[in-house]
Motif scaffolding. Structure first.
Motif, mmCIF file in Angstrom:
data_model
loop_
_atom_site.group_PDB
_atom_site.id
_atom_site.type_symbol
_atom_site.label_atom_id
_atom_site.label_comp_id
_atom_site.label_asym_id
_atom_site.label_seq_id
_atom_site.Cartn_x
_atom_site.Cartn_y
_atom_site.Cartn_z
ATOM 1 N N PHE A 54 11.755 -25.860 -46.499
ATOM 2 C CA PHE A 54 10.713 -25.942 -45.477
ATOM 3 C C PHE A 54 9.650 -24.869 -45.712
ATOM 4 C CE2 PHE A 54 14.136 -28.036 -42.886
ATOM 5 C CZ PHE A 54 13.473 -29.233 -42.680
ATOM 6 N N LEU A 67 5.632 -25.679 -46.357
ATOM 7 C CA LEU A 67 4.563 -25.103 -45.541
ATOM 8 C C LEU A 67 3.571 -24.338 -46.411
ATOM 9 C CD1 LEU A 67 6.781 -23.834 -42.596
ATOM 10 C CD2 LEU A 67 5.035 -25.618 -42.420
ATOM 11 N N TYR A 82 1.742 -20.422 -39.918
ATOM 12 C CA TYR A 82 2.684 -20.534 -38.812
ATOM 13 C C TYR A 82 3.214 -19.153 -38.452
ATOM 14 C CZ TYR A 82 6.294 -20.072 -42.427
ATOM 15 O OH TYR A 82 7.082 -19.613 -43.462
ATOM 16 N N THR A 128 15.365 -23.699 -38.145
ATOM 17 C CA THR A 128 16.009 -24.877 -38.735
ATOM 18 C C THR A 128 17.385 -25.109 -38.114
ATOM 19 O OG1 THR A 128 16.992 -23.556 -40.516
ATOM 20 C CG2 THR A 128 14.838 -24.561 -40.948
ATOM 21 N N SER A 142 16.612 -30.353 -39.771
ATOM 22 C CA SER A 142 15.359 -30.438 -39.021
ATOM 23 C C SER A 142 14.735 -29.056 -38.907
ATOM 24 C CB SER A 142 15.604 -30.999 -37.618
ATOM 25 O OG SER A 142 16.180 -32.291 -37.689
ATOM 26 N N ASN A 189 11.655 -26.748 -36.722
ATOM 27 C CA ASN A 189 10.609 -26.527 -35.736
ATOM 28 C C ASN A 189 9.716 -25.417 -36.273
ATOM 29 O OD1 ASN A 189 11.842 -28.379 -34.095
ATOM 30 N ND2 ASN A 189 12.641 -26.896 -32.634
ATOM 31 N N LEU A 191 5.108 -27.957 -35.061
ATOM 32 C CA LEU A 191 5.266 -28.953 -36.115
ATOM 33 C C LEU A 191 6.755 -29.243 -36.269
ATOM 34 C CD1 LEU A 191 2.907 -27.358 -38.798
ATOM 35 C CD2 LEU A 191 2.305 -29.003 -37.023
ATOM 36 N N GLY A 220 9.636 -31.265 -38.576
ATOM 37 C CA GLY A 220 9.855 -31.900 -39.876
ATOM 38 C C GLY A 220 11.333 -32.065 -40.164
ATOM 39 N N THR A 223 7.080 -33.835 -44.736
ATOM 40 C CA THR A 223 5.914 -34.019 -43.873
ATOM 41 C C THR A 223 6.232 -33.477 -42.485
ATOM 42 O OG1 THR A 223 6.627 -36.247 -43.234
ATOM 43 C CG2 THR A 223 5.115 -36.065 -45.117
ATOM 44 N N PHE A 224 5.184 -33.067 -41.769
ATOM 45 C CA PHE A 224 5.360 -32.488 -40.445
ATOM 46 C C PHE A 224 4.526 -33.252 -39.424
ATOM 47 C CE2 PHE A 224 6.075 -29.088 -43.500
ATOM 48 C CZ PHE A 224 7.270 -28.538 -43.052
ATOM 49 N N GLU A 225 5.076 -33.426 -38.222
ATOM 50 C CA GLU A 225 4.359 -34.058 -37.121
ATOM 51 C C GLU A 225 3.964 -33.000 -36.099
ATOM 52 O OE1 GLU A 225 6.307 -37.350 -35.354
ATOM 53 O OE2 GLU A 225 6.888 -38.249 -37.263
ATOM 54 N N LYS A 226 2.754 -33.141 -35.566
ATOM 55 C CA LYS A 226 2.236 -32.162 -34.620
ATOM 56 C C LYS A 226 2.557 -32.552 -33.180
ATOM 57 C CE LYS A 226 -1.676 -30.418 -37.326
ATOM 58 N NZ LYS A 226 -3.155 -30.188 -37.324
#
Length: 332
Positions: free
Chosen positions: A183, A187, A194, A199, A210, A212, A220, A222, A233-236
């Motif tokens: 991760f 990034l 960040y 994790t 996963s 955060n 984000l 992922g 990939t990361f979701e906002k």
């Protein structure tokens, strides 16, 4: 961890302490002792949601509880069992009590092992249900129980269960470190700035992890599987903390923020405010899902008191998530 796992751990510890002297009674009392710390969940029947969350894995999961209550239970059992050793029974209860929170400390929720200090020990290396930890452990315990109490095989089987389960726990730290580095690299490669990276393993395995990630005004989320071939990939998810307004100063809201360790978002749906605890992720792997595992409706009554109510999770969501996880574990 789940009740079955704690029963198995307590039973194996009981066998290790007194199995040679009292046989399967040590397994029985160890199993009972292994479940006693989780009686704190009953608090939810007598108090509000926030207090129940604060109490969970608190006093009953502490060193203080183990030290104070092991002699009490040991004395009670020694009064009516044919094996009269107060010290022996107290020792069994102590080790069954203390290993319970030590195991729970590996999960995302963690434990207040050093209560009354207001700090949770949470390694976040194993999910609360992990068959790879529990099933081999259970198998060796059953094999041990089938042997005579003085049998060398009995001790060997029980010790194997304890060694294999403990070795798996140790392995999860390495797996977490590997996932964390993946991760971090993702990034860095995507030039994402960040402030925090957290994790944890996904449900029932330590292959899919996963993350955060905290940025300025967003989080984000992922995931990474050790079988992945494509970049992470990361979701906002916007923090939306400003939606709380003056409620942010309310004592219960402050306690919820503390409990979530500041990993939370606020959402507004049909005019209703919700508090979403990000530490446990989502009930769906679909993009932009708002179906958080722990989602609490925020209500304010006529006296100005704030109430949190956990949103119920539909069984179909759990089944759907398990299917999605199985596919995701295999790689992207």
């Amino acid at each position: 961890m789940d009740s079955l796992t704690q029963i198995v751990l307590g039973a194996a510890v009981g066998e290790a302490v007194l199995g040679k002297k009292v046989g399967n009674k040590a397994v029985l009392y160890g199993a009972i002792a292994g479940t006693i710390p989780d009686f704190d969940v009953l608090a939810s029947n007598f108090t509000d949601t926030v207090t129940a969350l604060a109490v969970h894995r608190g006093f009953t999961h502490s060193i203080v509880f183990s030290v104070l209550f092991a002699p009490i239970f040991g004395w009670i059992v020694s009064r009516y069992e044919s094996y009269k050793s107060f010290k022996g029974w107290s020792w069994l209860f102590f080790w069954a009590f203390i290993t319970h929170p030590l195991l729970d400390a590996h999960t995302t929720w963690g434990t207040q092992l050093f209560w009354p200090m207001d700090a949770r020990l949470a390694f976040k290396t194993i999910f609360v249900i992990d068959p790879l930890y529990t099933l081999p452990f259970l198998m060796f315990l059953i094999l041990a129980m089938r042997q005579k109490r003085t049998s060398l095989k009995r001790r060997r089987y029980n010790n194997l269960g304890l060694i294999i389960s403990s070795s798996y726990l140790a392995l999860t730290f390495l797996l977490k470190a590997l996932a964390f580095s993946k991760f971090e690299w993702a990034l860095h490669e995507q030039n994402i700035e960040y402030t925090q990276l957290d994790t944890r393993p996904s449900p029932m395995n330590t292959i899919l992890w996963s993350a955060n990630v905290e940025a300025d005004d967003t989080y984000l989320l992922g995931s990474y599987s050790f079988f992945d071939t494509q970049p992470i990939t990361f979701e906002k998810y916007p923090k939306n903390h400003e939606l709380l307004g003056n409620l942010s100063e309310h004592e219960k809201v402050q306690r919820m923020i503390h409990i979530s360790e500041d990993w939370y978002t606020i959402s507004r749906e049909d005019g209703q405010l919700y508090f979403n605890d990000l530490r446990f992720g989502l009930m769906s792997l679909e993009p932009n899902s708002q179906n958080f595992v722990f989602k609490y409706r925020i209500d304010v009554d006529s006296t100005g008191q704030v109430h949190f109510t956990e949103e119920a999770k539909a069984p179909r969501d759990g089944k759907k998530l398990l299917k999605e996880l199985w596919e995701r574990v295999k790689g992207n």
